[in-house]
Write a protein that holds these residues in place. Structure first.
Motif, PDB file in Angstrom:
ATOM      1  N   HIS A  90     -15.560   2.621  12.158  1.00  0.00           N
ATOM      2  CA  HIS A  90     -14.715   1.500  12.551  1.00  0.00           C
ATOM      3  C   HIS A  90     -13.297   1.772  12.059  1.00  0.00           C
ATOM      4  O   HIS A  90     -13.090   2.089  10.894  1.00  0.00           O
ATOM      5  N   VAL A  91     -12.350   1.675  12.978  1.00  0.00           N
ATOM      6  CA  VAL A  91     -10.942   1.880  12.611  1.00  0.00           C
ATOM      7  C   VAL A  91     -10.160   0.623  13.001  1.00  0.00           C
ATOM      8  O   VAL A  91     -10.319   0.115  14.113  1.00  0.00           O
ATOM      9  N   HIS A  92      -9.326   0.115  12.101  1.00  0.00           N
ATOM     10  CA  HIS A  92      -8.465  -1.026  12.431  1.00  0.00           C
ATOM     11  C   HIS A  92      -7.203  -0.464  13.064  1.00  0.00           C
ATOM     12  O   HIS A  92      -6.357   0.113  12.364  1.00  0.00           O
ATOM     13  N   CYS A  98      -9.568  -3.412  17.023  1.00  0.00           N
ATOM     14  CA  CYS A  98     -10.477  -2.509  16.329  1.00  0.00           C
ATOM     15  C   CYS A  98     -10.994  -1.465  17.311  1.00  0.00           C
ATOM     16  O   CYS A  98     -11.183  -1.756  18.487  1.00  0.00           O
TER      17      CYS A  98
HETATM   18 NI    NI Z   1     -11.160  -3.729  12.557  1.00  0.00          NI
END
Ligand code: NI
Length: 139
Positions: A90-92, A98
């Motif tokens: 998961h990458v913001h 996201c």
């Molecule tokens: Ni995120």
């Protein structure tokens, strides 16, 4: 070590010229590797479309974590397929968006179903299933 066999291929000059132009553009330095990759690609396609053996892939989704109940829905969905989702990242991307990448392994029909369910969830802005292989059927 895997034995290599040399064999000849006949094709018309124009087709070969177009093939050479294509593979040069793709960065191949020789025809053999380009032809091997084409065959592998076709075998993997069959793994996904015809055979019922185990295969692998990645599912990428982009969504806003601010969309109401979306994070909970996506997490619940992923838990119900925990046997097939072997890893996630998961990458913001920014304050709102996201990006998630799921590595999936199992029978093609199940993996397609997981991708369809994630991609069709309301609020998912973009998604893509990338089909690859466990490598067992391709040398
Ligand atoms: Ni995120």
């Amino acid at each position: 070590m895997i034995e290599s066999i040399r064999f000849g291929i006949s094709m018309d000059r124009k087709l070969l010229k177009e093939f050479d132009r294509l593979i040069e553009h793709m960065g191949y330095t020789n025809r053999s590797e380009a032809i091997r990759d084409l065959i592998r690609e076709r075998l993997i396609q069959e793994e996904w479309e015809v055979t019922r053996q185990e295969t692998a892939g990645t599912i990428t989704i982009v969504y806003s974590h601010e969309t109401r109940e979306l994070t909970e829905t996506l997490t619940a969905l992923q838990h119900s397929y925990f046997k097939h989702i072997i890893s996630t990242m998961h990458v913001h991307l920014d304050e709102h968006n996201c990006l998630e990448v799921l590595i999936v392994k199992g029978r093609a029909n199940i993996l397609k179903k997981i991708a369809d369910r994630l991609l069709s969830t309301r609020g998912v802005k973009h998604g893509k299933l990338t089909t690859t292989t466990t490598g067992k059927a391709v040398s």
